[in-house]
Write a protein that holds these residues in place. Structure first.
Motif, mmCIF file in Angstrom:
data_model
loop_
_atom_site.group_PDB
_atom_site.id
_atom_site.type_symbol
_atom_site.label_atom_id
_atom_site.label_comp_id
_atom_site.label_asym_id
_atom_site.label_seq_id
_atom_site.Cartn_x
_atom_site.Cartn_y
_atom_site.Cartn_z
ATOM 1 N N PHE A 15 3.052 32.878 -26.910
ATOM 2 C CA PHE A 15 1.837 32.692 -27.731
ATOM 3 C C PHE A 15 1.332 34.017 -28.293
ATOM 4 C CE2 PHE A 15 -0.493 28.454 -26.915
ATOM 5 C CZ PHE A 15 0.699 27.761 -26.802
ATOM 6 N N ASP A 16 0.771 33.929 -29.480
ATOM 7 C CA ASP A 16 0.022 35.052 -30.051
ATOM 8 C C ASP A 16 -1.377 34.948 -29.451
ATOM 9 O OD1 ASP A 16 -1.298 36.908 -31.578
ATOM 10 O OD2 ASP A 16 -0.817 35.998 -33.518
ATOM 11 N N LYS A 17 -1.733 35.888 -28.562
ATOM 12 C CA LYS A 17 -2.933 35.695 -27.735
ATOM 13 C C LYS A 17 -4.257 35.780 -28.489
ATOM 14 C CE LYS A 17 -0.977 37.505 -23.456
ATOM 15 N NZ LYS A 17 0.010 38.417 -24.081
ATOM 16 N N LYS A 18 -4.327 36.630 -29.488
ATOM 17 C CA LYS A 18 -5.565 36.776 -30.270
ATOM 18 C C LYS A 18 -6.787 36.973 -29.371
ATOM 19 C CE LYS A 18 -3.727 34.182 -34.196
ATOM 20 N NZ LYS A 18 -3.785 33.019 -35.039
ATOM 21 N N GLU A 19 -6.701 37.975 -28.532
ATOM 22 C CA GLU A 19 -7.780 38.237 -27.579
ATOM 23 C C GLU A 19 -8.951 38.978 -28.229
ATOM 24 O OE1 GLU A 19 -6.833 39.327 -23.084
ATOM 25 O OE2 GLU A 19 -5.374 40.207 -24.464
ATOM 26 N N ASN A 20 -10.104 38.837 -27.645
ATOM 27 C CA ASN A 20 -11.247 39.669 -28.039
ATOM 28 C C ASN A 20 -10.934 41.117 -27.637
ATOM 29 O OD1 ASN A 20 -13.793 41.135 -27.709
ATOM 30 N ND2 ASN A 20 -14.754 39.170 -28.178
ATOM 31 N N GLY A 21 -11.007 42.011 -28.605
ATOM 32 C CA GLY A 21 -10.564 43.388 -28.389
ATOM 33 C C GLY A 21 -11.264 44.107 -27.251
ATOM 34 N N TRP A 22 -12.540 43.790 -27.036
ATOM 35 C CA TRP A 22 -13.290 44.491 -25.984
ATOM 36 C C TRP A 22 -12.682 44.254 -24.612
ATOM 37 C CZ3 TRP A 22 -16.299 48.159 -27.704
ATOM 38 C CH2 TRP A 22 -16.957 48.030 -28.927
ATOM 39 N N LEU A 23 -11.972 43.097 -24.454
ATOM 40 C CA LEU A 23 -11.350 42.787 -23.166
ATOM 41 C C LEU A 23 -10.150 43.679 -22.892
ATOM 42 C CD1 LEU A 23 -11.403 38.877 -23.302
ATOM 43 C CD2 LEU A 23 -12.869 40.369 -21.927
ATOM 44 N N THR A 24 -9.642 44.327 -23.936
ATOM 45 C CA THR A 24 -8.383 45.063 -23.804
ATOM 46 C C THR A 24 -8.569 46.571 -23.666
ATOM 47 O OG1 THR A 24 -8.123 45.398 -26.185
ATOM 48 C CG2 THR A 24 -7.279 43.325 -25.282
ATOM 49 N N VAL A 25 -9.811 47.068 -23.766
ATOM 50 C CA VAL A 25 -9.994 48.529 -23.782
ATOM 51 C C VAL A 25 -10.528 49.050 -22.444
ATOM 52 C CG1 VAL A 25 -10.337 48.709 -26.267
ATOM 53 C CG2 VAL A 25 -12.320 48.362 -24.803
ATOM 54 N N SER A 26 -10.105 50.269 -22.121
ATOM 55 C CA SER A 26 -10.606 50.943 -20.921
ATOM 56 C C SER A 26 -11.999 51.499 -21.220
ATOM 57 C CB SER A 26 -9.679 52.092 -20.547
ATOM 58 O OG SER A 26 -9.697 53.069 -21.571
ATOM 59 N N GLU A 27 -12.682 51.957 -20.159
ATOM 60 C CA GLU A 27 -14.012 52.530 -20.354
ATOM 61 C C GLU A 27 -13.939 53.756 -21.261
ATOM 62 O OE1 GLU A 27 -16.224 52.758 -16.621
ATOM 63 O OE2 GLU A 27 -17.536 54.214 -17.632
ATOM 64 N N GLU A 28 -12.874 54.533 -21.086
ATOM 65 C CA GLU A 28 -12.684 55.738 -21.897
ATOM 66 C C GLU A 28 -12.534 55.372 -23.380
ATOM 67 O OE1 GLU A 28 -9.205 57.952 -20.744
ATOM 68 O OE2 GLU A 28 -9.463 59.252 -22.513
ATOM 69 N N GLN A 29 -11.715 54.350 -23.648
ATOM 70 C CA GLN A 29 -11.536 53.907 -25.039
ATOM 71 C C GLN A 29 -12.843 53.362 -25.610
ATOM 72 O OE1 GLN A 29 -8.233 51.356 -23.913
ATOM 73 N NE2 GLN A 29 -6.986 52.235 -25.544
ATOM 74 N N GLU A 30 -13.576 52.649 -24.748
ATOM 75 C CA GLU A 30 -14.852 52.083 -25.194
ATOM 76 C C GLU A 30 -15.796 53.211 -25.631
ATOM 77 O OE1 GLU A 30 -16.235 48.718 -22.804
ATOM 78 O OE2 GLU A 30 -18.270 49.393 -23.233
ATOM 79 N N ASN A 31 -15.816 54.300 -24.865
ATOM 80 C CA ASN A 31 -16.660 55.442 -25.251
ATOM 81 C C ASN A 31 -16.235 56.038 -26.579
ATOM 82 O OD1 ASN A 31 -18.191 55.152 -22.948
ATOM 83 N ND2 ASN A 31 -16.973 56.615 -21.759
#
Ligand code: MN
Ligand code: MN
Length: 470
Positions: A15-31
């Motif tokens: 399947f092409d998951k098409k996830e919400n991007g925020w679920l895929t990022v680390s805290e560092e990436q989020e910053n």
């Protein structure tokens, strides 16, 4: 944790998951994403019009080692240059190690946004109010432009060539302007009109004053008072409106949106979100194989015509200048360069809006927070007027995105038959390039206050940076 079932394992791989991007990022990436958005928001507040954008871009390019192409007599690999066309559009390049005839890696966005332009004879008085007549620029829903604070931006160029830059309504101490609407108590007839003609083009008159000039002998005292104020401040007369370009834009500040601060709300993110991210991205490009080129076009919102729009041959002129200064010019060489070039048309698309589900085909829409949005084609109905990118080129673009861990979605816009749109993609595709639209989804597109996702903004920056490098 229980072991995955056969079906779950299969689903993961197929399947092409098409996830919400925020679920895929680390805290560092989020910053990193949040920091990048801070810079973006600050920029949006400094550059609200095409002229202001180009002016800011010039400062940023100069501060990052780019030189004005007009001041450079010859070019070599890794030289960084820009060319500004009539203060409203811009091309910038980092010269590649390969010959230019092998093609360029381009990212092209536009810096104009829907707004209200002043008419050539704008100023009048009616019932002790002074007003400015406008003609709207680009596709707007007219009722959205009443009862909001508006700021005035642009230039007045006097007959002697003296140019006055105008920016009123952005500083906290500045006055603002507005367009009045009818109170609901007396709007029973107006409210029976359709949304499209509740407010008409000729109703978009800007309220700019109400204080009369104190002299019993003169008529049009309020208009006279305004002209006197302008004359004292800028030395202008009514005739100087003739050679002015003045635009009204929402005076709202760009802000973080939501308790979680995950989104950006601002005027004119179409297409400053792609212009800003593609500009930031080219600053990072060093020693590319192919020449990396940024296009910031004007006039996209009204069809790309004119000498600052993408139809203009000023772009060919720019490529010719590069060829000439690289000592690579030859008969027909511009066409060779264009036909071998690859481009991302960096423009926004409509985001799926759960409040208006009936116009969307939910399997093929762009969703906020799901990354950059690739539009294989634009247009409407039977792909009418579309630049339809070929599968081979999409595969090339996809491979770059996947190599660089960019979250992306491939999207269409709206149900068949409900509307459509276009970008600058087809203009460059017509000149022989491989082009595809790749931008980010926007809620309330073309409204005075558009919404984007900070996650998507950052993904656009990563995409353009990777694409320049090829
Ligand atoms: Mn656009
Ligand atoms: Mn647009």
């Amino acid at each position: 944790m229980a072991e995955k079932t056969k079906g779950e394992v299969l689903k993961d791989s197929l399947f092409d998951k098409k996830e919400n991007g925020w679920l895929t990022v680390s805290e560092e990436q989020e910053n990193k994403i949040m920091d990048f958005a801070e810079g973006y928001i600050a920029f949006l507040n400094r550059a609200k019009t095409e002229r202001e954008f180009i002016n800011e871009a010039k400062k940023i390019l100069l501060a990052n080692g780019f030189k004005d192409l007009n001041e450079v007599s010859s070019l070599k690999p890794n030289d960084k240059v820009f060319y500004i066309n009539r203060n409203k559009s811009l091309f910038a390049s980092v010269i590649g190690s390969k010959n230019l005839k092998e093609g360029m890696q381009l990212v092209g966005a536009h810096v104009d946004s829907p707004r209200l332009d002043l008419r050539p004879n704008p100023l009048y008085e009616n019932t002790d109010f002074a007003y400015l007549k406008t003609r709207y620029y680009g596709g707007i829903k007219k009722y959205q432009w009443t009862c909001i604070p508006l700021s005035l931006h642009g230039v007045i160029t006097k007959a002697n060539g003296e140019k006055i830059e105008i920016n009123i309504g952005e500083n906290d101490n500045d006055p603002i302007f507005t367009i009045s609407d009818l109170l609901p108590h007396l709007a029973h007839k107006q409210e029976k009109r359709t949304l499209g003609d509740g407010i008409e083009g000729e109703d978009l008159n800007i309220l700019i004053g109400s204080m009369p000039f104190k002299d019993d002998k003169v008529s049009s005292k309020v208009k006279l008072n305004i002209l006197n104020i302008l004359n004292k401040k800028y030395g202008t007369t009514e005739k100087d409106f003739i050679s002015s370009e003045l635009e009204l834009v929402p005076a709202f500040k760009a802000k973080s949106l939501g308790f979680d601060g995950s989104m950006v709300a601002a005027y004119g993110q179409d297409d400053r979100v792609c212009s800003y991210t593609s500009l930031k991205a080219i600053l990072e490009v060093n020693n590319p194989n192919k020449t990396a080129t940024l296009i910031l076009a004007d006039k996209e919102e009204i069809g790309s015509m004119g000498n600052t729009g993408m139809y203009s041959e000023v772009f060919e002129y720019y490529v010719n200048e590069l060829l000439h200064k690289l000592n690579q010019n030859n008969f027909n060489m511009v066409n060779t360069v264009l036909c071998h070039s690859k481009m991302l048309s960096a423009d926004v698309t409509a985001a799926y809006d759960p409040n208006f589900t009936d116009v969307f085909e939910k399997h093929n829409e762009a969703y906020l927070n799901k990354g950059v949005s690739i539009n294989k084609y634009t247009g409407g109905n039977g792909k009418s007027g579309a630049s339809d990118a070929n599968a081979e080129f999409i595969s090339y673009v996809r491979s770059i995105l996947e190599k660089n861990n960019v979250t992306y979605q491939i999207t269409d816009m709206g149900k068949i038959g409900v509307g459509g749109g276009g970008t600058i993609a087809y203009i460059l595709a017509n000149r022989g390039m491989d082009v595809i639209d790749l931008g980010i989804p926007v809620l309330s597109m073309h409204s005075p206050y558009e919404v984007t996702s900070k996650f998507d903004v950052y993904m656009a920056y990563l995409t353009y940076r990777a694409f320049y490098e090829g």
